[in-house]
Design an enzyme around this catalytic site. Structure first.
Site, PDB file in Angstrom:
ATOM      1  CE1 TYR A 159      -3.427   2.844   0.384  1.00  0.00           C
ATOM      2  CE2 TYR A 159      -2.184   3.405   2.355  1.00  0.00           C
ATOM      3  CZ  TYR A 159      -3.137   3.728   1.419  1.00  0.00           C
ATOM      4  OH  TYR A 159      -3.799   4.943   1.489  1.00  0.00           O
ATOM      5  CE  LYS A 163      -2.610   6.772  -1.939  1.00  0.00           C
ATOM      6  NZ  LYS A 163      -3.818   7.017  -2.777  1.00  0.00           N
TER       7      LYS A 163
HETATM    8  N1  LIG Z   1      -8.792   6.542   4.756  1.00  0.00           N
HETATM    9  C1  LIG Z   1      -7.672   7.147   5.103  1.00  0.00           C
HETATM   10  O1  LIG Z   1      -7.353   7.269   6.287  1.00  0.00           O
HETATM   11  C2  LIG Z   1      -6.764   7.706   4.042  1.00  0.00           C
HETATM   12  C3  LIG Z   1      -5.643   8.431   4.456  1.00  0.00           C
HETATM   13  C4  LIG Z   1      -4.795   8.962   3.502  1.00  0.00           C
HETATM   14  C5  LIG Z   1      -5.070   8.811   2.161  1.00  0.00           C
HETATM   15  N2  LIG Z   1      -6.142   8.095   1.768  1.00  0.00           N
HETATM   16  C6  LIG Z   1      -6.377   7.975   0.317  1.00  0.00           C
HETATM   17  O2  LIG Z   1      -7.636   8.546   0.041  1.00  0.00           O
HETATM   18  C7  LIG Z   1      -8.234   7.894  -1.062  1.00  0.00           C
HETATM   19  C8  LIG Z   1      -9.641   7.467  -0.690  1.00  0.00           C
HETATM   20  O3  LIG Z   1      -9.556   6.570   0.399  1.00  0.00           O
HETATM   21  P1  LIG Z   1     -10.838   6.122   1.219  1.00  0.00           P
HETATM   22  O4  LIG Z   1     -10.427   5.953   2.615  1.00  0.00           O
HETATM   23  O5  LIG Z   1     -11.973   7.004   0.882  1.00  0.00           O
HETATM   24  O6  LIG Z   1     -11.052   4.670   0.610  1.00  0.00           O
HETATM   25  P2  LIG Z   1     -12.368   4.000   0.074  1.00  0.00           P
HETATM   26  O7  LIG Z   1     -12.033   2.564  -0.161  1.00  0.00           O
HETATM   27  O8  LIG Z   1     -13.518   4.308   0.928  1.00  0.00           O
HETATM   28  O9  LIG Z   1     -12.576   4.732  -1.311  1.00  0.00           O
HETATM   29  C9  LIG Z   1     -11.886   4.391  -2.463  1.00  0.00           C
HETATM   30  C10 LIG Z   1     -12.868   4.400  -3.606  1.00  0.00           C
HETATM   31  O10 LIG Z   1     -12.152   4.039  -4.794  1.00  0.00           O
HETATM   32  C11 LIG Z   1     -12.943   3.135  -5.511  1.00  0.00           C
HETATM   33  N3  LIG Z   1     -12.112   2.260  -6.311  1.00  0.00           N
HETATM   34  C12 LIG Z   1     -11.292   1.274  -5.874  1.00  0.00           C
HETATM   35  N4  LIG Z   1     -10.756   0.638  -6.917  1.00  0.00           N
HETATM   36  C13 LIG Z   1     -11.226   1.246  -8.025  1.00  0.00           C
HETATM   37  C14 LIG Z   1     -11.041   1.034  -9.403  1.00  0.00           C
HETATM   38  N5  LIG Z   1     -10.265   0.055  -9.856  1.00  0.00           N
HETATM   39  N6  LIG Z   1     -11.675   1.838 -10.263  1.00  0.00           N
HETATM   40  C15 LIG Z   1     -12.496   2.824  -9.829  1.00  0.00           C
HETATM   41  N7  LIG Z   1     -12.716   3.067  -8.544  1.00  0.00           N
HETATM   42  C16 LIG Z   1     -12.091   2.281  -7.655  1.00  0.00           C
HETATM   43  C17 LIG Z   1     -13.691   2.323  -4.461  1.00  0.00           C
HETATM   44  O11 LIG Z   1     -14.839   1.701  -5.022  1.00  0.00           O
HETATM   45  C18 LIG Z   1     -13.997   3.365  -3.433  1.00  0.00           C
HETATM   46  O12 LIG Z   1     -15.253   3.944  -3.662  1.00  0.00           O
HETATM   47  C19 LIG Z   1      -7.325   6.714  -1.414  1.00  0.00           C
HETATM   48  O13 LIG Z   1      -6.561   7.055  -2.539  1.00  0.00           O
HETATM   49  C20 LIG Z   1      -6.448   6.556  -0.185  1.00  0.00           C
HETATM   50  O14 LIG Z   1      -5.188   6.033  -0.515  1.00  0.00           O
HETATM   51  C21 LIG Z   1      -7.021   7.551   2.672  1.00  0.00           C
HETATM   52  C1  LIG Z   2      -2.649  -2.795  17.386  1.00  0.00           C
HETATM   53  C2  LIG Z   2      -4.020  -2.883  16.835  1.00  0.00           C
HETATM   54  C3  LIG Z   2      -4.973  -3.493  17.785  1.00  0.00           C
HETATM   55  C4  LIG Z   2      -4.516  -1.520  16.411  1.00  0.00           C
HETATM   56  C5  LIG Z   2      -4.666  -1.503  14.933  1.00  0.00           C
HETATM   57  C6  LIG Z   2      -4.913  -0.113  14.443  1.00  0.00           C
HETATM   58  C7  LIG Z   2      -4.619  -0.056  12.956  1.00  0.00           C
HETATM   59  C8  LIG Z   2      -5.645  -0.915  12.229  1.00  0.00           C
HETATM   60  C9  LIG Z   2      -4.604   1.401  12.470  1.00  0.00           C
HETATM   61  C10 LIG Z   2      -3.564   2.227  13.229  1.00  0.00           C
HETATM   62  C11 LIG Z   2      -3.123   3.347  12.280  1.00  0.00           C
HETATM   63  C12 LIG Z   2      -3.997   3.188  11.061  1.00  0.00           C
HETATM   64  C13 LIG Z   2      -3.511   3.769   9.749  1.00  0.00           C
HETATM   65  C14 LIG Z   2      -3.263   5.272   9.845  1.00  0.00           C
HETATM   66  O1  LIG Z   2      -4.343   5.918  10.473  1.00  0.00           O
HETATM   67  C15 LIG Z   2      -3.072   5.900   8.517  1.00  0.00           C
HETATM   68  C16 LIG Z   2      -3.413   5.301   7.348  1.00  0.00           C
HETATM   69  C17 LIG Z   2      -3.082   6.002   6.076  1.00  0.00           C
HETATM   70  C18 LIG Z   2      -4.081   5.807   4.989  1.00  0.00           C
HETATM   71  O2  LIG Z   2      -3.528   6.182   3.743  1.00  0.00           O
HETATM   72  C19 LIG Z   2      -4.677   4.437   4.912  1.00  0.00           C
HETATM   73  C20 LIG Z   2      -5.126   3.932   6.247  1.00  0.00           C
HETATM   74  C21 LIG Z   2      -3.999   3.942   7.280  1.00  0.00           C
HETATM   75  C22 LIG Z   2      -2.889   2.992   6.827  1.00  0.00           C
HETATM   76  C23 LIG Z   2      -4.558   3.501   8.662  1.00  0.00           C
HETATM   77  C24 LIG Z   2      -4.956   2.005   8.614  1.00  0.00           C
HETATM   78  C25 LIG Z   2      -5.335   1.447   9.977  1.00  0.00           C
HETATM   79  C26 LIG Z   2      -4.239   1.657  10.995  1.00  0.00           C
HETATM   80  C27 LIG Z   2      -2.977   0.876  10.610  1.00  0.00           C
END
Ligand SMILES: NC(=O)c1ccc[n+]([C@@H]2O[C@H](COP(=O)([O-])OP(=O)(O)OC[C@H]3O[C@@H](n4cnc5c(N)ncnc54)[C@H](O)[C@@H]3O)[C@@H](O)[C@H]2O)c1
Ligand SMILES: CC(C)CCC[C@@H](C)[C@H]1CC[C@H]2[C@@H]3[C@H](O)C=C4C[C@@H](O)CC[C@]4(C)[C@H]3CC[C@]12C
Length: 369
Positions: A159, A163
């Site tokens: 992952y 990214k």
């Molecule tokens: N959730 C977080 O904490 C977090 C933190 C930092 C960055 N991000 C980034 O933000 C973005 C959105 O993340 P999210 O948490 O909303 O995830 P999410 O899984 O809720 O949303 C991702 C969306 O992308 C769509 N998708 C996946 N594969 C696809 C494909 N092949 N074609 C078209 N659409 C597709 C999914 O259907 C989904 O609706 C991601 O790029 C993720 O890397 C998320």
């Molecule tokens: C020790 C376990 C019981 C606790 C597990 C918590 C774990 C699932 C959480 C902790 C931190 C979280 C990540 C963090 O908030 C930031 C990101 C960046 C984003 O791009 C994608 C999600 C992610 C990796 C979170 C995923 C869940 C994590 C690892």
């Protein structure tokens, strides 16, 4: 009325527009981008909630498509002024194969860039992640860091690797000539852990707590701090940077920005308790009962079980060596780059973000896990 139609002339495309963040970006654009005439929402899975958005002054076009399919992406991008590329495979639990993660996150991003170049779309905002920086596999803390803070970014997990590669592609594409002869302008936003309405992991923790009789057990020391950011503010930053990219291409093009707001720095679990506590859960201190070496052993056991069971079933628990390392490493951001470059201020205060999230968790109550 004539004025409104004159102003409304821009076409935006949001990839991943039905995801957790994507839905907030879509709704925020409709509320806060007065120059919008058409909003294209591109996703592998379209949400039924899109229907209710189709009655407003902006034409909302739902496009079911796959970012890994170059022709589908090109068809969706053609004629758009701005692309906000949030689609991605967010998987740190081993649900998807590394190949699939790269296919969606890296090849999907390449397809978006090439579609912009071929069709003449000039502005591209990429949703990157703090994970392109860290935490690294050595567990080095990143304490109140900003976009210029030196950090040894070493990744192994698919992952963060995907990214980081995708972000680099987006930044390198800045300045490329698009169809029509003008330069492409790109930038990347790096959210830390996003929370708020629709956050699946928060929902999982909530249901797990309910199953455990209203308790969650502390696994990570309270001294390990995480930066978290409210989804509404992340969405707002996307809307603002997309707008300002068009006005200040020379300053914003090729730049990265951490996504930040006024959410307090806390351990992952303590932060979650800000919402789960008022919903009736409590965090039980178990540090003496579950030492870190035991957690590492359990995480390694989970990884082994995942590998052994893979031919039979998908075993993907929250705890694995990677999530444990991330959860156990301080990673906090302190920056004002987005404010300096494009006037970003969080739209939602911490109190507002907190109460909105609590309201959402309460509504989740009773819903199936
Ligand atoms: N959730 C977080 O904490 C977090 C933190 C930092 C960055 N991000 C980034 O933000 C973005 C959105 O993340 P999210 O948490 O909303 O995830 P999410 O899984 O809720 O949303 C991702 C969306 O992308 C769509 N998708 C996946 N594969 C696809 C494909 N092949 N074609 C078209 N659409 C597709 C999914 O259907 C989904 O609706 C991601 O790029 C993720 O890397 C998320
Ligand atoms: C020790 C376990 C019981 C606790 C597990 C918590 C774990 C699932 C959480 C902790 C931190 C979280 C990540 C963090 O908030 C930031 C990101 C960046 C984003 O791009 C994608 C999600 C992610 C990796 C979170 C995923 C869940 C994590 C690892």
């Amino acid at each position: 009325m004539a004025e409104a139609t004159e102003i409304r002339k821009l076409v935006y495309l949001v990839t991943g527009g039905c995801g957790f963040l994507g839905e907030h970006v879509v709704r925020m654009l409709l509320q806060r981008e007065p120059r919008l005439s058409e909003l294209r929402v591109f996703d592998l899975h379209l949400g039924p909630w899109l229907e209710e958005l189709k009655t407003g002054p902006v034409r909302v076009t739902a496009i079911q498509g796959d970012v890994t399919q170059a022709h589908e992406v090109a068809a969706a991008v053609a004629g758009a002024h701005v692309v906000i590329h949030t689609a991605g495979l967010v998987d740190v639990f081993g649900r998807a194969s590394p190949e699939t993660i790269y296919e969606v996150n890296v090849q999907g991003t390449k397809n978006v860039i090439e579609a912009c170049v071929q069709t003449g779309t000039r502005f591209l905002v990429y949703t990157s992640s703090m994970e392109v920086v860290g935490p690294n596999i050595k567990g080095h803390p990143f304490y109140r860091g900003n976009e210029d803070t030196p950090y040894e970014a070493v990744h192994k997990h698919p992952y963060p690797c995907s990214k980081a590669q995708a972000e680099q592609l987006v930044l390198e594409a800045n300045g490329r000539e698009v169809h029509g002869g003008l330069p492409l302008v790109t930038c990347a936003l790096r959210p830390t852990g996003i929370y708020g309405e629709g956050h699946q992991i928060m929902r999982d923790f909530y249901h797990q707590g309910l199953r455990l009789g209203g308790r969650l057990f502390r696994a990570i020391p309270a001294s390990v701090e995480h930066g978290r950011v409210y989804v509404g503010n992340v969405a707002w930053m996307h809307v603002l940077v997309a707008r300002e990219l068009q006005r200040q291409a020379a300053l914003l093009g090729g730049q990265v920005y951490f996504c930040y707001d006024e959410s307090p720095y806390k351990s992952y679990e303590d932060f979650n308790m800000e919402f789960l506590g008022p919903c009736g859960l409590r965090l039980v201190e178990t540090r003496l009962l579950v030492p870190y070496w035991l957690l590492m052993l359990l995480a390694a056991l989970n990884a082994l079980l995942q590998w052994l069971l893979r031919p039979l079933l998908l075993y993907a628990p929250l705890l694995n060596p990677y999530t444990l390392a991330v959860a156990n490493t301080t990673f906090t951001v302190s920056t004002d780059k987005a404010r300096r470059h494009f006037g970003y201020e969080p739209l939602f205060s911490w109190e507002d973000s907190r109460s909105r999230t609590i309201r959402w968790v309460r509504a989740v109550e009773g819903s199936a896990p």
